[in-house]
Scaffold this motif. Structure first.
Motif: not given
Length: 135
Positions: A6-18, A51-58, A81-89
């Motif tokens: 399972x490969x997932x690209x998450x929102x880069x603005x998440x803190x390390x704890x999140x 860019x995915x959703x105006x974000x250049x990093x993941x 459903x999860x908002x912080x998941x940008x892409x997955x495979x």
């Protein structure tokens, strides 16, 4: 049980704890679907190809899991459903990779070409190695 990656690209603005919390959430979804996490690879924040959703990093995270055949659909629904998941495979594997696969690109100095012909000649059928007497 089948083997999946399972490969997932998450929102880069998440803190390390999140980010750690979200990784735990996904692992819980996998367990709830009847699967087990074999290995988790966190590649960190990387630049996207486009860019995915105006974000250049993941933030890239890879889970290697064993799940029943119907379980990926359950996990995919929750990932959508999860908002912080940008892409997955999800990718099915015949065998589970034993160790992390690390691809390191060897950088050659500018103007220096890599000799590929001898390698290709060695792979051709019917080509014998040169004798020491003729070389």
């Amino acid at each position: 049980m089948r083997n999946y990656e399972l490969a997932v690209v998450l929102n880069p603005e998440l803190s390390d704890d999140a980010l750690t919390t979200l990784q735990g959430k996904v692992a819980d979804w996998i367990a709830a679907a009847g699967g087990a996490v074999v290995r988790l690879d966190y590649w960190g924040r990387r630049r996207l190809a486009y860019p995915i959703g105006k974000k250049r990093e993941g933030a890239y995270v890879f889970w290697y899991v064993q799940m029943p055949p119907d379980a990926p659909a359950v996990v995919e629904r929750k990932l959508r459903i999860e908002e912080d998941v940008m892409r997955f495979l999800f990718v099915r594997h015949e065998e589970m990779p034993a160790a992390p696969v690390v691809a390191v690109a060897a950088e050659e100095p500018a103007g220096r070409a890599v000799a590929a012909e001898p390698v290709l000649d060695a792979l051709k059928p019917g080509v014998d190695e040169p004798d020491a007497a003729t070389a």
